[in-house]
Design a protein around this motif. Structure first.
Motif, PDB file in Angstrom:
ATOM      1  N   ALA A   1      58.939  50.589  -9.557  1.00  0.00           N
ATOM      2  CA  ALA A   1      60.180  50.532  -8.769  1.00  0.00           C
ATOM      3  C   ALA A   1      60.728  51.933  -8.501  1.00  0.00           C
ATOM      4  O   ALA A   1      60.595  52.843  -9.325  1.00  0.00           O
ATOM      5  CB  ALA A   1      61.214  49.686  -9.497  1.00  0.00           C
ATOM      6  N   MET A   2      61.340  52.100  -7.345  1.00  0.00           N
ATOM      7  CA  MET A   2      61.991  53.364  -6.987  1.00  0.00           C
ATOM      8  C   MET A   2      63.324  53.468  -7.734  1.00  0.00           C
ATOM      9  O   MET A   2      63.961  52.463  -8.039  1.00  0.00           O
ATOM     10  CB  MET A   2      62.243  53.409  -5.473  1.00  0.00           C
ATOM     11  N   PRO A   3      63.757  54.711  -8.020  1.00  0.00           N
ATOM     12  CA  PRO A   3      65.010  54.898  -8.771  1.00  0.00           C
ATOM     13  C   PRO A   3      66.259  54.797  -7.890  1.00  0.00           C
ATOM     14  O   PRO A   3      66.176  54.884  -6.668  1.00  0.00           O
ATOM     15  CB  PRO A   3      64.858  56.318  -9.314  1.00  0.00           C
ATOM     16  N   VAL A   4      67.408  54.652  -8.541  1.00  0.00           N
ATOM     17  CA  VAL A   4      68.706  54.537  -7.856  1.00  0.00           C
ATOM     18  C   VAL A   4      68.976  55.771  -6.990  1.00  0.00           C
ATOM     19  O   VAL A   4      68.668  56.901  -7.374  1.00  0.00           O
ATOM     20  CB  VAL A   4      69.840  54.340  -8.893  1.00  0.00           C
ATOM     21  N   LYS A   5      69.542  55.535  -5.813  1.00  0.00           N
ATOM     22  CA  LYS A   5      69.784  56.640  -4.882  1.00  0.00           C
ATOM     23  C   LYS A   5      70.886  56.269  -3.897  1.00  0.00           C
ATOM     24  O   LYS A   5      71.116  55.084  -3.635  1.00  0.00           O
ATOM     25  CB  LYS A   5      68.476  56.921  -4.124  1.00  0.00           C
ATOM     26  N   SER A   6      71.540  57.290  -3.350  1.00  0.00           N
ATOM     27  CA  SER A   6      72.549  57.028  -2.312  1.00  0.00           C
ATOM     28  C   SER A   6      72.425  58.059  -1.212  1.00  0.00           C
ATOM     29  O   SER A   6      71.826  59.124  -1.397  1.00  0.00           O
ATOM     30  CB  SER A   6      73.954  57.065  -2.911  1.00  0.00           C
ATOM     31  N   LEU A   7      72.954  57.704  -0.064  1.00  0.00           N
ATOM     32  CA  LEU A   7      72.896  58.567   1.114  1.00  0.00           C
ATOM     33  C   LEU A   7      74.267  58.548   1.775  1.00  0.00           C
ATOM     34  O   LEU A   7      74.882  57.481   1.899  1.00  0.00           O
ATOM     35  CB  LEU A   7      71.835  57.999   2.066  1.00  0.00           C
ATOM     36  N   ILE A   8      74.732  59.744   2.165  1.00  0.00           N
ATOM     37  CA  ILE A   8      75.986  59.841   2.926  1.00  0.00           C
ATOM     38  C   ILE A   8      75.617  59.858   4.408  1.00  0.00           C
ATOM     39  O   ILE A   8      74.903  60.757   4.861  1.00  0.00           O
ATOM     40  CB  ILE A   8      76.747  61.138   2.557  1.00  0.00           C
TER      41      ILE A   8
ATOM     42  N   GLY B   1      65.817  50.330  -6.212  1.00  0.00           N
ATOM     43  CA  GLY B   1      64.528  49.707  -6.541  1.00  0.00           C
ATOM     44  C   GLY B   1      64.662  48.207  -6.703  1.00  0.00           C
ATOM     45  O   GLY B   1      65.151  47.526  -5.808  1.00  0.00           O
ATOM     46  N   ASP B   2      64.258  47.679  -7.870  1.00  0.00           N
ATOM     47  CA  ASP B   2      64.365  46.240  -8.123  1.00  0.00           C
ATOM     48  C   ASP B   2      65.724  45.857  -8.711  1.00  0.00           C
ATOM     49  O   ASP B   2      65.973  44.689  -8.996  1.00  0.00           O
ATOM     50  CB  ASP B   2      63.250  45.782  -9.069  1.00  0.00           C
ATOM     51  N   ARG B   3      66.594  46.856  -8.909  1.00  0.00           N
ATOM     52  CA  ARG B   3      67.922  46.576  -9.452  1.00  0.00           C
ATOM     53  C   ARG B   3      68.938  46.567  -8.320  1.00  0.00           C
ATOM     54  O   ARG B   3      68.605  46.788  -7.170  1.00  0.00           O
ATOM     55  CB  ARG B   3      68.297  47.650 -10.478  1.00  0.00           C
ATOM     56  N   SER B   4      70.209  46.342  -8.685  1.00  0.00           N
ATOM     57  CA  SER B   4      71.245  46.513  -7.671  1.00  0.00           C
ATOM     58  C   SER B   4      72.084  47.725  -8.073  1.00  0.00           C
ATOM     59  O   SER B   4      71.914  48.284  -9.161  1.00  0.00           O
ATOM     60  CB  SER B   4      72.100  45.252  -7.554  1.00  0.00           C
ATOM     61  N   VAL B   5      72.959  48.130  -7.181  1.00  0.00           N
ATOM     62  CA  VAL B   5      73.833  49.277  -7.441  1.00  0.00           C
ATOM     63  C   VAL B   5      75.168  48.748  -7.942  1.00  0.00           C
ATOM     64  O   VAL B   5      75.756  47.841  -7.348  1.00  0.00           O
ATOM     65  CB  VAL B   5      74.022  50.112  -6.154  1.00  0.00           C
ATOM     66  N   ALA B   6      75.642  49.295  -9.060  1.00  0.00           N
ATOM     67  CA  ALA B   6      76.893  48.821  -9.658  1.00  0.00           C
ATOM     68  C   ALA B   6      78.085  49.650  -9.193  1.00  0.00           C
ATOM     69  O   ALA B   6      79.202  49.157  -9.124  1.00  0.00           O
ATOM     70  CB  ALA B   6      76.787  48.877 -11.181  1.00  0.00           C
ATOM     71  N   ARG B   7      77.840  50.928  -8.882  1.00  0.00           N
ATOM     72  CA  ARG B   7      78.961  51.811  -8.614  1.00  0.00           C
ATOM     73  C   ARG B   7      78.500  52.999  -7.770  1.00  0.00           C
ATOM     74  O   ARG B   7      77.399  53.513  -7.976  1.00  0.00           O
ATOM     75  CB  ARG B   7      79.486  52.309  -9.967  1.00  0.00           C
ATOM     76  N   VAL B   8      79.326  53.405  -6.817  1.00  0.00           N
ATOM     77  CA  VAL B   8      79.099  54.659  -6.095  1.00  0.00           C
ATOM     78  C   VAL B   8      80.386  55.464  -6.196  1.00  0.00           C
ATOM     79  O   VAL B   8      81.478  54.925  -5.982  1.00  0.00           O
ATOM     80  CB  VAL B   8      78.745  54.432  -4.601  1.00  0.00           C
ATOM     81  N   ALA B   9      80.272  56.730  -6.554  1.00  0.00           N
ATOM     82  CA  ALA B   9      81.440  57.601  -6.628  1.00  0.00           C
ATOM     83  C   ALA B   9      81.182  58.841  -5.790  1.00  0.00           C
ATOM     84  O   ALA B   9      80.035  59.240  -5.572  1.00  0.00           O
ATOM     85  CB  ALA B   9      81.729  57.976  -8.082  1.00  0.00           C
ATOM     86  N   VAL B  10      82.282  59.424  -5.313  1.00  0.00           N
ATOM     87  CA  VAL B  10      82.201  60.566  -4.415  1.00  0.00           C
ATOM     88  C   VAL B  10      83.052  61.698  -4.983  1.00  0.00           C
ATOM     89  O   VAL B  10      84.121  61.449  -5.549  1.00  0.00           O
ATOM     90  CB  VAL B  10      82.681  60.127  -3.004  1.00  0.00           C
ATOM     91  N   SER B  11      82.563  62.927  -4.853  1.00  0.00           N
ATOM     92  CA  SER B  11      83.314  64.101  -5.313  1.00  0.00           C
ATOM     93  C   SER B  11      83.451  65.090  -4.164  1.00  0.00           C
ATOM     94  O   SER B  11      82.513  65.264  -3.374  1.00  0.00           O
ATOM     95  CB  SER B  11      82.578  64.764  -6.482  1.00  0.00           C
TER      96      SER B  11
ATOM     97  N   ALA C   1      77.722  62.422  -3.339  1.00  0.00           N
ATOM     98  CA  ALA C   1      77.770  60.990  -3.660  1.00  0.00           C
ATOM     99  C   ALA C   1      76.826  60.727  -4.821  1.00  0.00           C
ATOM    100  O   ALA C   1      75.763  61.360  -4.936  1.00  0.00           O
ATOM    101  CB  ALA C   1      77.362  60.151  -2.459  1.00  0.00           C
ATOM    102  N   ARG C   2      77.224  59.803  -5.697  1.00  0.00           N
ATOM    103  CA  ARG C   2      76.381  59.473  -6.854  1.00  0.00           C
ATOM    104  C   ARG C   2      76.451  57.969  -7.105  1.00  0.00           C
ATOM    105  O   ARG C   2      77.539  57.404  -7.228  1.00  0.00           O
ATOM    106  CB  ARG C   2      76.861  60.242  -8.084  1.00  0.00           C
ATOM    107  N   ALA C   3      75.284  57.347  -7.165  1.00  0.00           N
ATOM    108  CA  ALA C   3      75.210  55.901  -7.418  1.00  0.00           C
ATOM    109  C   ALA C   3      74.723  55.657  -8.834  1.00  0.00           C
ATOM    110  O   ALA C   3      73.956  56.450  -9.399  1.00  0.00           O
ATOM    111  CB  ALA C   3      74.260  55.244  -6.416  1.00  0.00           C
ATOM    112  N   ILE C   4      75.188  54.532  -9.408  1.00  0.00           N
ATOM    113  CA  ILE C   4      74.768  54.108 -10.746  1.00  0.00           C
ATOM    114  C   ILE C   4      74.267  52.667 -10.620  1.00  0.00           C
ATOM    115  O   ILE C   4      74.914  51.843  -9.959  1.00  0.00           O
ATOM    116  CB  ILE C   4      75.952  54.197 -11.737  1.00  0.00           C
ATOM    117  N   ASP C   5      73.102  52.395 -11.197  1.00  0.00           N
ATOM    118  CA  ASP C   5      72.522  51.063 -10.997  1.00  0.00           C
ATOM    119  C   ASP C   5      73.039  50.053 -12.020  1.00  0.00           C
ATOM    120  O   ASP C   5      73.829  50.389 -12.923  1.00  0.00           O
ATOM    121  CB  ASP C   5      70.986  51.133 -10.947  1.00  0.00           C
ATOM    122  N   SER C   6      72.577  48.814 -11.880  1.00  0.00           N
ATOM    123  CA  SER C   6      73.076  47.704 -12.702  1.00  0.00           C
ATOM    124  C   SER C   6      72.701  47.838 -14.176  1.00  0.00           C
ATOM    125  O   SER C   6      73.230  47.124 -15.019  1.00  0.00           O
ATOM    126  CB  SER C   6      72.535  46.390 -12.132  1.00  0.00           C
ATOM    127  N   GLU C   7      71.805  48.783 -14.504  1.00  0.00           N
ATOM    128  CA  GLU C   7      71.455  49.025 -15.909  1.00  0.00           C
ATOM    129  C   GLU C   7      72.171  50.274 -16.430  1.00  0.00           C
ATOM    130  O   GLU C   7      71.853  50.763 -17.523  1.00  0.00           O
ATOM    131  CB  GLU C   7      69.945  49.225 -16.072  1.00  0.00           C
TER     132      GLU C   7
END
Ligand SMILES: Nc1nc2c(c(=O)[nH]1)N[C@H]1C(S)=C(S)[C@@H](COP(=O)(O)O)O[C@H]1N2
Ligand SMILES: [Mo]
Length: 432
Positions: free
Chosen positions: A318-325, A348-358, A398-404
């Motif tokens: 599976a591909m790792p968690v990632k985000s795009l602006i 990847g095979d997970r979902s995204v739980a949180r995205v935060a922006v700085s 931007a930073r995403a955190i996955d469901s794990e």
């Protein structure tokens, strides 16, 4: 005259090296420098497709002729604004701000070819073979797929394993993808799992093996440009499609028309385009680009530039968690202090739980408003309003955190082939 792109370097280089061979490989044209080489049939159709129209005076074209329109950037019909990284094989990515739509339009879906696409595909006569370790081998037309199996439509994220390679230091060889080898189109097709089960999966099956109708770059029909597979457990995920439609229309020719696999969440290379055969095997598939260091990463952390023995690489799953602006575009000069920031995130095979922006180089973070995926394996859209305190230069991170609970790293986890760069996306904004 538009700026001459380096896009056609490959085609022009091919002509420079051996013009007779170039004519033969590209257009099936047998020519010699001293006479005119008439283009016929498929070759003429290929050149017509490249220039975007029929060529009335094709009979008077000289041997070794390349239309001058190819020196402009407008070379991929039905694609809009893509950056061409290589034209042979064709590889083109989408600038982040053109990926702003919740679902990626067909004309903005990136292209990653390892070989030469088939040029005259006929959806009516296309057949898909399911064989290997199955109870009943199947030979299915697209009409058979539509009538025998449930047809479903799903938004599915596809990302090349090498997306982000351009930022590796020391550099990694291969296409220098920046951010845009990712897309989430709406694919229509039947579930891979339904078709495999209809053939009957024998005991002992561990892996799939995928074959497509494209040609190896050398033109040698006995070689395959790419033939990958996935463990049978992943193959049976209901998110995988054998697709014959993209965004309510046909699949774009360069995205695998008329039939392709879409295996979301894993490297894009698993999603065979122009798919003709799926074979079930009792060993890990060893097709082209499955072995050696292709789509593999070291199984332990390595320092940038370190040599790694081939046996210490593992196949990427599976591909790792990632985000795009996707808005604003980098380089924005804003006259207003407040801007809406938005984009997508996937995991990847997970979902995204949180995205935060700085906006202060990671010192403080604000949570974005994050949508649930429209279906499993669709990227998730997010947005947040930010207010810049005064005029000046800012970066939006931007930073995403996955469901794990796993988040994107700030720095690249370097590996020799330049895969899996999921470090933070940053865009520059100047407030006037
Ligand atoms: N037959 C075939 N399938 C293929 C490829 C290819 O070169 N030939 N490239 C793979 C790779 S490496 C990726 S990332 C995806 C890209 O899909 P796209 O070109 O539709 O964006 O297709 C995959 N399927
Ligand atoms: Mo890829």
């Amino acid at each position: 005259m538009p700026k001459k792109s380096n896009a056609l370097r490959g085609v022009f280089a091919l002509y420079r090296e051996n013009a007779d061979a170039a004519d033969r490989i590209l257009f099936g044209r047998e020519t010699h420098a001293d006479r005119r080489g008439f283009l016929r049939g498929a070759g003429l159709a290929t050149m017509g497709a490249m220039v975007g129209a029929a060529i009335p005076f094709h009979r008077t074209m000289p041997a070794h002729f390349l239309p001058v329109v190819l020196a402009s950037d407008e070379v991929i019909r039905g694609k809009d604004g893509l950056t061409v990284l290589n034209d042979r094989p064709l590889n083109a990515e989408t600038p982040p701000h053109l990926l702003d739509d919740p679902v990626t339009p067909t004309n903005r879906h990136f292209i990653r070819n390892n070989g030469l696409p088939p040029d005259a595909v006929d959806p009516e006569s296309w057949t898909l073979t399911i064989d290997g370790l199955v109870d009943t081998p199947l030979s299915l037309s697209i009409a058979d797929l539509r009538s025998r199996f449930e047809v479903v439509t799903q938004a599915l994220t596809l990302e090349c394993g090498g997306n982000g390679r351009a930022f590796f230091d020391p550099p990694a060889r291969g296409n220098q993808w920046t951010y845009g080898a990712v897309a989430c189109s709406e694919w229509m097709g039947v579930r891979l799992a339904d078709v495999l089960r209809a053939a009957g999966i024998k005991d002992g099956v561990v892996y799939t093996a995928h074959e497509g109708a494209d040609l190896h770059l050398s033109g040698d029909p006995t070689k395959q440009p790419i033939s990958r597979g996935v463990p049978i457990e992943k193959a049976l995920d209901p998110g995988n499609l054998i697709a014959f439609g993209q965004n309510g229309g046909p699949i774009h020719a360069m995205n695998g028309a008329p039939l392709r696999l879409v295996i979301p969440g894993w490297p894009g290379s698993c999603s065979q385009k122009w798919v003709t055969r799926i074979r079930l095997r009792d060993v890990v598939h060893d097709g082209a680009k499955m072995t050696g260091t292709s789509y593999r990463v070291p199984n332990c952390p390595v320092a940038p530039g370190e040599d790694v023995a081939t046996e210490d690489f593992d196949i990427i799953h599976a591909m790792p968690v990632k985000s795009l602006i996707t808005s604003p575009a980098t380089g924005l000069v804003s006259s207003a202090p407040a801007v809406q920031v938005r984009g997508h995130a996937w995991a990847g095979d997970r979902s995204v739980a949180r995205v935060a922006v700085s906006i202060d180089f990671g010192a403080t973070w604000s949570d974005a408003d994050l949508d649930a995926p429209v279906n499993p394996h669709a990227w998730q859209n997010w947005r947040v309003d930010v207010t810049f305190p005064q005029a000046g230069y800012y970066e939006i991170w931007a930073r995403a955190i996955d469901s794990e609970g796993v988040g994107q790293p700030h720095a690249i986890a370097w590996n020799p082939k330049g895969y899996l760069n999921n470090s933070l996306h940053r865009v520059a904004v100047t407030v006037a």
